[in-house]
Motif scaffolding. Structure first.
Motif, PDB file in Angstrom:
ATOM      1  N   ASN A 286     -10.280   0.890 -11.962  1.00 22.72           N
ATOM      2  CA  ASN A 286      -9.195  -0.004 -11.553  1.00 22.72           C
ATOM      3  C   ASN A 286      -8.057   0.707 -10.851  1.00 22.72           C
ATOM      4  O   ASN A 286      -7.355   0.098 -10.052  1.00 22.72           O
ATOM      5  N   THR A 287      -7.867   1.995 -11.158  1.00 18.39           N
ATOM      6  CA  THR A 287      -6.795   2.714 -10.477  1.00 18.39           C
ATOM      7  C   THR A 287      -7.081   2.836  -8.973  1.00 18.39           C
ATOM      8  O   THR A 287      -6.277   2.363  -8.168  1.00 18.39           O
ATOM      9  N   PRO A 288      -8.230   3.418  -8.565  1.00 17.87           N
ATOM     10  CA  PRO A 288      -8.488   3.424  -7.112  1.00 17.87           C
ATOM     11  C   PRO A 288      -8.596   2.006  -6.545  1.00 17.87           C
ATOM     12  O   PRO A 288      -8.107   1.749  -5.446  1.00 17.87           O
ATOM     13  N   LEU A 289      -9.193   1.096  -7.338  1.00 22.33           N
ATOM     14  CA  LEU A 289      -9.315  -0.273  -6.851  1.00 22.33           C
ATOM     15  C   LEU A 289      -7.938  -0.867  -6.570  1.00 22.33           C
ATOM     16  O   LEU A 289      -7.753  -1.635  -5.619  1.00 22.33           O
ATOM     17  N   GLY A 290      -6.965  -0.482  -7.400  1.00 21.63           N
ATOM     18  CA  GLY A 290      -5.592  -0.967  -7.224  1.00 21.63           C
ATOM     19  C   GLY A 290      -5.051  -0.628  -5.850  1.00 21.63           C
ATOM     20  O   GLY A 290      -4.617  -1.514  -5.110  1.00 21.63           O
ATOM     21  N   TYR A 291      -5.124   0.674  -5.481  1.00 22.69           N
ATOM     22  CA  TYR A 291      -4.521   0.997  -4.187  1.00 22.69           C
ATOM     23  C   TYR A 291      -5.418   0.628  -3.023  1.00 22.69           C
ATOM     24  O   TYR A 291      -4.940   0.296  -1.949  1.00 22.69           O
ATOM     25  N   VAL A 292      -6.746   0.601  -3.272  1.00 24.28           N
ATOM     26  CA  VAL A 292      -7.640   0.192  -2.185  1.00 24.28           C
ATOM     27  C   VAL A 292      -7.354  -1.263  -1.803  1.00 24.28           C
ATOM     28  O   VAL A 292      -7.169  -1.596  -0.637  1.00 24.28           O
ATOM     29  N   LYS A 293      -7.265  -2.116  -2.810  1.00 24.43           N
ATOM     30  CA  LYS A 293      -7.027  -3.542  -2.539  1.00 24.43           C
ATOM     31  C   LYS A 293      -5.673  -3.735  -1.848  1.00 24.43           C
ATOM     32  O   LYS A 293      -5.561  -4.460  -0.858  1.00 24.43           O
ATOM     33  N   ASN A 294      -4.656  -3.063  -2.381  1.00 28.03           N
ATOM     34  CA  ASN A 294      -3.322  -3.187  -1.797  1.00 28.03           C
ATOM     35  C   ASN A 294      -3.310  -2.676  -0.364  1.00 28.03           C
ATOM     36  O   ASN A 294      -2.710  -3.279   0.524  1.00 28.03           O
ATOM     37  N   ASN A 295      -4.016  -1.542  -0.143  1.00 25.59           N
ATOM     38  CA  ASN A 295      -4.038  -0.973   1.207  1.00 25.59           C
ATOM     39  C   ASN A 295      -4.738  -1.888   2.195  1.00 25.59           C
ATOM     40  O   ASN A 295      -4.326  -1.987   3.351  1.00 25.59           O
ATOM     41  N   VAL A 296      -5.778  -2.553   1.724  1.00 23.16           N
ATOM     42  CA  VAL A 296      -6.469  -3.473   2.630  1.00 23.16           C
ATOM     43  C   VAL A 296      -5.545  -4.641   2.980  1.00 23.16           C
ATOM     44  O   VAL A 296      -5.473  -5.066   4.135  1.00 23.16           O
ATOM     45  N   SER A 297      -4.785  -5.132   1.985  1.00 24.69           N
ATOM     46  CA  SER A 297      -3.795  -6.180   2.280  1.00 24.69           C
ATOM     47  C   SER A 297      -2.800  -5.688   3.317  1.00 24.69           C
ATOM     48  O   SER A 297      -2.430  -6.408   4.243  1.00 24.69           O
ATOM     49  N   LEU A 298      -2.351  -4.436   3.116  1.00 22.22           N
ATOM     50  CA  LEU A 298      -1.388  -3.859   4.067  1.00 22.22           C
ATOM     51  C   LEU A 298      -2.006  -3.739   5.455  1.00 22.22           C
ATOM     52  O   LEU A 298      -1.355  -4.035   6.458  1.00 22.22           O
ATOM     53  N   ALA A 299      -3.278  -3.320   5.490  1.00 19.83           N
ATOM     54  CA  ALA A 299      -3.948  -3.169   6.780  1.00 19.83           C
ATOM     55  C   ALA A 299      -4.026  -4.505   7.509  1.00 19.83           C
ATOM     56  O   ALA A 299      -3.903  -4.562   8.733  1.00 19.83           O
ATOM     57  N   GLN A 300      -4.187  -5.570   6.734  1.00 22.10           N
ATOM     58  CA  GLN A 300      -4.178  -6.912   7.337  1.00 22.10           C
ATOM     59  C   GLN A 300      -2.834  -7.176   8.023  1.00 22.10           C
ATOM     60  O   GLN A 300      -2.785  -7.692   9.139  1.00 22.10           O
ATOM     61  N   ASP A 301      -1.759  -6.796   7.326  1.00 21.56           N
ATOM     62  CA  ASP A 301      -0.423  -6.971   7.913  1.00 21.56           C
ATOM     63  C   ASP A 301      -0.276  -6.128   9.176  1.00 21.56           C
ATOM     64  O   ASP A 301       0.269  -6.587  10.188  1.00 21.56           O
ATOM     65  N   VAL A 302      -0.749  -4.879   9.085  1.00 19.03           N
ATOM     66  CA  VAL A 302      -0.662  -3.978  10.230  1.00 19.03           C
ATOM     67  C   VAL A 302      -1.386  -4.602  11.417  1.00 19.03           C
ATOM     68  O   VAL A 302      -0.866  -4.667  12.528  1.00 19.03           O
ATOM     69  N   PHE A 303      -2.577  -5.107  11.121  1.00 18.72           N
ATOM     70  CA  PHE A 303      -3.366  -5.681  12.208  1.00 18.72           C
ATOM     71  C   PHE A 303      -2.693  -6.931  12.772  1.00 18.72           C
ATOM     72  O   PHE A 303      -2.692  -7.145  13.989  1.00 18.72           O
ATOM     73  N   ALA A 304      -2.088  -7.730  11.905  1.00 18.56           N
ATOM     74  CA  ALA A 304      -1.392  -8.942  12.374  1.00 18.56           C
ATOM     75  C   ALA A 304      -0.277  -8.552  13.346  1.00 18.56           C
ATOM     76  O   ALA A 304      -0.113  -9.164  14.409  1.00 18.56           O
ATOM     77  N   GLN A 305       0.462  -7.514  13.003  1.00 19.24           N
ATOM     78  CA  GLN A 305       1.543  -7.054  13.877  1.00 19.24           C
ATOM     79  C   GLN A 305       0.976  -6.527  15.186  1.00 19.24           C
ATOM     80  O   GLN A 305       1.516  -6.795  16.259  1.00 19.24           O
ATOM     81  N   LEU A 306      -0.107  -5.771  15.098  1.00 18.87           N
ATOM     82  CA  LEU A 306      -0.728  -5.204  16.305  1.00 18.87           C
ATOM     83  C   LEU A 306      -1.218  -6.319  17.226  1.00 18.87           C
ATOM     84  O   LEU A 306      -1.092  -6.233  18.439  1.00 18.87           O
TER      85      LEU A 306
END
Lengths: 436, 325
Positions: free
Chosen positions: A176-196
């Protein structure tokens, strides 16, 4: 009807006034055929028995009938007849009768109630009742034994479930620890892509404007300004370095999760041979990955692996042994502590030891730690089966386990498995693979 | 790498150094740096984000800087999250405390209630939008609390407040009555409820200061009632009595009921007494400073409210509050 009552045979007794001739007449009668003896009763109380064999002695002696026929039976009866009270329990009656009756059996026994004559009991009947009782008892014992076996295997199962639960808790945390940041990072990547996407759309519009050929300079400047603003916004919110880190971390996390899954597979060995040749160093390493969560925060691990040959064993069982020893070691250390793991070999055995700096085991407890159900943990926290299973596993591998402990200083377990080259262990280990 | 701008350009706007003075500050503590990097990036646009992998350093930061929300991992070397939050509670009581954990075992859930008194218990992996919303509400509460200090419990104890004991076993109520009358105040009124109807009746009659409750009565799940009670009567403080523990049940009781204490059965008198004293103090502080109630704001979950029992209770509270006003 109670068992005791079933023994009772009602029979008119003879009295002291009966003569030897009277008795012989009775005994010759068909109704008395079954009786070995006749009871002699005076005023309701039994005073003895006169047996068929005693009568034979009288009549077989010279002039026996003439000399003794008219005499009272009391002169010839056995005054020490076996008399039992019907109020006694069956066990007591049978014990008394069997230890007092004479061999060969020439007499039956007298049954009384409160000292008063009731009737006679045949020794043969008594034996039959007792035999039935024994059969029933042995059936009960067999059933109880079967139930015990079933409940033992249930307990072993519950011990397995308990250690499984502990393992699942650890593994869940590890995943769950790696899953925690992996999931959050993917959410962030979605935001990054939306901005791009927004930025690219602005570029597209500018491009369309420029390609249109009639671009006014002010419009171009306005577009460029807008694009520049978006670019700055983007880089200020998502600096390239951080976005790179984001992707790097995400891949790292996914790798970590796959590694945990791989280790789980190695640990359980579900897809591998039940019996294999493995190095204890290797099994300890794969167990450590699983036990990591238990050891993580408070334990300093010192590993001293020796050069040891691979041993033929059931690796999943040996994993279970080391997981148990390591978990126990970690639990024995309340604060911080060290665990020393060593492996070595001599010409007869390959050894592995797990030594902790924990609270130690008292002398009296040390003798019991391999006993099933012995535990010092509070009710519900330990089944007391862990080490007894460890013991059984090592035993089935034709090895042995030793323990040394000092209260306040720590405990050391040594596991020894037969050296593969030692011919003295010629009889191959009887591996209980079905139970793994 | 073609798309990245020159390094000079990047240095102009490094997100971590833009410490906007007016922004609220959150502090994240986790022994896994990747978690911290991820959280920082999630919150950097909205808050000043401070991070550390070390519990002791976190305590130092709390003493030196104004931190509105503290988010901590549970399993860390040196100091557990519960321990950090427990200490933070004394140093900076108005900093909202959140526990973010990879596995909700009994140690962490019970510790979060009884020691950390956490605002929210969040499981890893978390949902980005949900955690943003949770942190936002925690930040709002912290901002509204400001530097307000807990009012000292004054001569409140002369007030006749009501304590409701929810348990099929009437002995629990007897035990509470004896304890409270002997050690706190004979003026406190103890009510006993053995059914949901009893509970609603007691709530209709009196303003309940403290609820001491089992998790089930008969086949009825009392936790739904406790959650809704806190939602509609935020001043009421609840203490849980239980013979069995279920970590995930406790997590929802933290987030949706802000349960004050969880006490194992058989009840140890001292433990229960201390819990009731603390709960009463909390209740009295809400009387003096009503804005403190916000600290106990609960999460509203669909699962809890979408069942017949829940709608009945919600109906009760709604009609009841309508009557009052």
């Amino acid at each position: 009807m109670s068992e005791v009552e079933s023994l009772l045979v009602q029979l008119e007794p003879v009295t002291p006034s009966h003569t030897v001739d009277d008795v012989s007449e009775l005994l010759l009668h068909d109704d008395y055929e079954r009786f070995l003896c006749l009871p002699v009763v005076d005023a309701g109380r039994p005073i003895g028995v006169i047996s068929r064999s005693e009568m034979q002695k009288i009549y077989m002696s010279m002039y026996g009938r003439e000399l003794y026929g008219k005499k009272s039976v009391t002169q010839f009866m056995n005054r020490k007849a076996v008399v039992v009270d019907m109020k006694q329990p069956m066990e007591q009656i049978s014990r008394y009768v069997t230890s007092n009756i004479k061999f060969p059996i020439t007499e039956d026994f007298i049954l009384t109630r409160d000292g008063q004559y009731s009737g006679i009991g045949h020794v043969v009947d008594l034996l039959k009742v007792m035999e039935g009782k024994l059969t029933r008892q042995s059936e009960e014992i067999t059933r109880a034994y079967r139930e015990l076996q079933a409940s033992q295997s249930q307990l072993i199962q519950s011990e397995k479930m308990a250690s499984l639960g502990q393992m699942v808790a650890g593994v869940a945390h590890e995943i769950n620890t790696p899953l925690g940041y992996v999931k959050n990072n993917v959410s962030l990547a979605q935001d990054v892509f939306a901005q791009l996407k927004g930025l690219v759309a602005s570029y597209d519009e500018l491009l369309a404007l420029l390609m249109g050929g009639e671009a006014e300079e002010t419009a171009v400047v306005r577009y460029l300004g807008e694009i520049d603003r978006q670019r700055n916004d983007f880089w200020s919110v998502y600096p390239a370095e951080e976005v790179d880190n984001l992707f790097g971390d995400t891949l790292f996390g996914v790798d970590q999760i796959s590694e945990i899954v791989l280790n789980l597979k190695n640990f359980s060995r579900l897809d591998q041979a039940a019996v294999d040749e493995v190095s204890l160093n290797q099994t300890i390493e794969s167990t450590l990955v699983i036990a990591k969560n238990v050891l993580k925060n408070k334990v300093q691990l010192i590993k001293q692996y020796g050069e040891i040959p691979a041993v033929k064993c059931s690796p999943s069982q040996i994993n279970q042994v080391f997981l148990n020893l390591l978990t126990n070691a970690a639990q024995a250390m309340d604060g911080n502590g060290k665990i020393l793991i060593r492996t070595w070999a001599d010409e007869r055995y390959v050894y592995a030891s797990v030594q902790d700096t924990g609270k130690g085991i008292s002398k009296e407890n040390l003798q019991k730690i391999f006993d099933p159900f012995f535990t010092t943990k509070p009710v519900g926290e330990g089944t007391g089966l862990g080490l007894s299973i460890v013991f059984k596993i090592i035993e089935s591998h034709k090895g042995f386990i030793r323990v040394a402990s000092e209260v306040g200083k720590g405990t050391r377990f040594i596991v020894a498995l037969p050296h593969p080259k030692d011919s003295r262990h010629a009889n191959k280990p009887e591996l209980d693979t079905a139970q793994a | 790498m073609q798309t990245s701008p020159s390094s000079t350009q990047r240095k102009l706007n490094p997100v971590t150094s833009t410490v906007a003075v007016n922004r609220p500050t959150i502090l994240c503590v986790d022994d896994e740096e990747r978690i911290l990097r991820s959280l920082r990036m999630l919150f950097a646009q909205t808050y000043n984000v401070r991070v550390t992998t070390d519990g002791n350093e976190a305590l130092q930061i709390l003493q030196q800087e104004k931190i509105h929300v503290l988010i901590s991992d549970q399993r860390m070397p040196g100091m557990t999250g519960v321990e950090l939050l427990r200490r933070a509670k004394y140093i900076v009581p108005n900093t909202m405390r959140l526990l973010l954990t990879g596995y909700s075992d009994l140690d962490s859930t019970l510790g979060s209630i009884n020691e950390g008194e956490v605002f929210r218990f969040i499981n890893k992996p978390w949902d980005a939008d949900a955690i943003k919303a949770t942190v936002a509400s925690a930040v709002d509460i912290a901002l509204s609390l400001g530097d307000m200090t807990l009012p000292a419990p004054s001569a409140n104890s002369t007030v006749t407040d009501h304590i409701l004991v929810i348990d099929e076993d009437p002995l629990s109520a007897v035990q509470v009555r004896e304890l409270v009358h002997e050690h706190i105040s004979a003026g406190l009124v103890i009510h006993h409820a053995a059914t949901i109807e009893d509970v609603l009746e007691a709530l209709r009659q009196h303003e309940i200061a403290v609820v001491v409750s089992e998790v089930r009565i008969g086949t009825a799940d009392v936790t739904t009632l406790i959650k809704l009670l806190k939602r509609f009567n935020p001043r009421t403080v609840s203490i849980l009595l239980t013979t069995f523990y279920d970590a995930s049940m406790l997590v929802t009781l933290i987030n949706e009921a802000q349960v004050y204490r969880c006490i194992p059965k058989p009840i140890r008198a001292k433990l229960l007494l201390r819990a009731i004293e603390g709960a009463l103090e909390s209740y009295w502080s809400f009387q003096v400073a009503p804005s403190l109630v916000k600290k106990h704001e609960v999460e509203v979950s669909k699962e809890t409210t979408e069942n017949p029992l829940a709608s009945r209770i919600v109906g009760f509270f709604k009609s009841f509050s309508a009557q009052r006003t």
